[in-house]
Design an enzyme around this catalytic site. Structure first.
Site, PDB file in Angstrom:
ATOM      1  N   HIS A  15       0.827  -1.201   0.000  1.00 33.46           N
ATOM      2  CA  HIS A  15       0.000   0.000   0.000  1.00 33.46           C
ATOM      3  C   HIS A  15       0.866   1.256   0.000  1.00 33.46           C
ATOM      4  CE1 HIS A  15      -0.428   0.908   4.644  1.00 33.46           C
ATOM      5  NE2 HIS A  15       0.816   0.775   4.283  1.00 33.46           N
ATOM      6  N   CYS A  34       4.932   4.881   5.521  1.00 39.21           N
ATOM      7  CA  CYS A  34       3.786   4.331   4.789  1.00 39.21           C
ATOM      8  C   CYS A  34       3.409   5.189   3.583  1.00 39.21           C
ATOM      9  CB  CYS A  34       2.590   4.137   5.714  1.00 39.21           C
ATOM     10  SG  CYS A  34       2.689   2.591   6.652  1.00 39.21           S
ATOM     11  N   HIS A  40       5.056  -0.247  -0.390  1.00 39.27           N
ATOM     12  CA  HIS A  40       5.769  -1.174   0.503  1.00 39.27           C
ATOM     13  C   HIS A  40       4.726  -2.143   1.013  1.00 39.27           C
ATOM     14  CE1 HIS A  40       3.914   1.766   3.066  1.00 39.27           C
ATOM     15  NE2 HIS A  40       3.838   0.805   3.973  1.00 39.27           N
ATOM     16  N   HIS A  42       2.998  -5.006   3.940  1.00 39.56           N
ATOM     17  CA  HIS A  42       2.806  -5.416   5.329  1.00 39.56           C
ATOM     18  C   HIS A  42       2.320  -6.858   5.350  1.00 39.56           C
ATOM     19  CE1 HIS A  42       3.204  -1.479   7.280  1.00 39.56           C
ATOM     20  NE2 HIS A  42       2.546  -0.969   6.256  1.00 39.56           N
ATOM     21  N   ASP A  80      -4.896 -10.638  -0.827  1.00 42.87           N
ATOM     22  CA  ASP A  80      -3.561 -11.213  -0.646  1.00 42.87           C
ATOM     23  C   ASP A  80      -2.685 -10.981  -1.877  1.00 42.87           C
ATOM     24  OD1 ASP A  80      -1.566 -12.642   0.768  1.00 42.87           O
ATOM     25  OD2 ASP A  80      -2.057 -14.461  -0.346  1.00 42.87           O
ATOM     26  N   HIS A  81      -1.470 -10.504  -1.621  1.00 44.75           N
ATOM     27  CA  HIS A  81      -0.492 -10.213  -2.687  1.00 44.75           C
ATOM     28  C   HIS A  81      -1.006  -9.177  -3.688  1.00 44.75           C
ATOM     29  CE1 HIS A  81       1.593 -13.575  -0.908  1.00 44.75           C
ATOM     30  NE2 HIS A  81       2.667 -13.236  -1.605  1.00 44.75           N
ATOM     31  N   GLU A 125      -1.527  -4.647  11.570  1.00 40.61           N
ATOM     32  CA  GLU A 125      -0.654  -4.224  10.471  1.00 40.61           C
ATOM     33  C   GLU A 125       0.806  -4.561  10.792  1.00 40.61           C
ATOM     34  OE1 GLU A 125      -1.219  -0.658   7.621  1.00 40.61           O
ATOM     35  OE2 GLU A 125      -0.014   0.074   9.297  1.00 40.61           O
TER      36      GLU A 125
HETATM   37 NI    NI Z   1       2.473   0.915   5.529  1.00 39.83          NI
END
Ligand code: NI
Length: 136
Positions: A15, A34, A40, A42, A80-81, A125
């Site tokens: 995200h 972030c 990047h 999580h 996911d992914h 997270e």
């Molecule tokens: Ni982040």
């Protein structure tokens, strides 16, 4: 007798938190790492709680296989992914913060799980940062 049954799940996603009308500097100031323009990832840990009455015939609250399948279709296969900003429609215009992701997951599950149950979504997270949404 009201009881809560929980199922854990996991997904990885990328995200970026930002507001497009803000400069990169202001985004970095408000959202920190972030806000990296290159995105990047999580490792999200999810706990879905279903609350309701125990069925006296079966002794179950809910068949956990059903809950497992809804988490698979509505969360894992959906997020996911994925790059949440670009690939998950709910986040086209809404920041994919852990708060907003938890609300989206709650809404998606709410559409599937029978209304006689209350639902609670806890989303981590990081191992130390997490939120809980109960639909209020
Ligand atoms: Ni982040």
């Amino acid at each position: 007798m009201r009881i809560k049954a929980c199922r854990k799940a996991h997904f990885n996603a990328a995200h970026r938190l930002y507001r497009k009308e803000w400069s990169d500097e202001k985004n970095a100031e408000i959202f920190g790492k972030c806000s990296n323009p290159k995105y990047h990832g999580h490792n999200y840990e999810l706990v879905v709680g279903v609350i309701g009455e125990i069925d006296p015939e079966t002794g179950f609250l809910i068949d956990l296989k059903i809950l497992k399948n809804y988490i698979k279709t509505e969360v894992e296969e959906y997020m996911d992914h994925k790059n949440l900003n670009e690939e998950v429609p709910e986040f086209k215009e809404m920041n994919p913060t852990v708060e907003n992701i938890a609300v989206v997951i709650w809404r998606r599950l709410r559409d599937k799980i029978p209304l006689k149950y209350d639902i609670e979504v806890t989303l981590y997270e990081t191992p130390r940062n997490f939120v809980t949404y109960t639909g209020e």
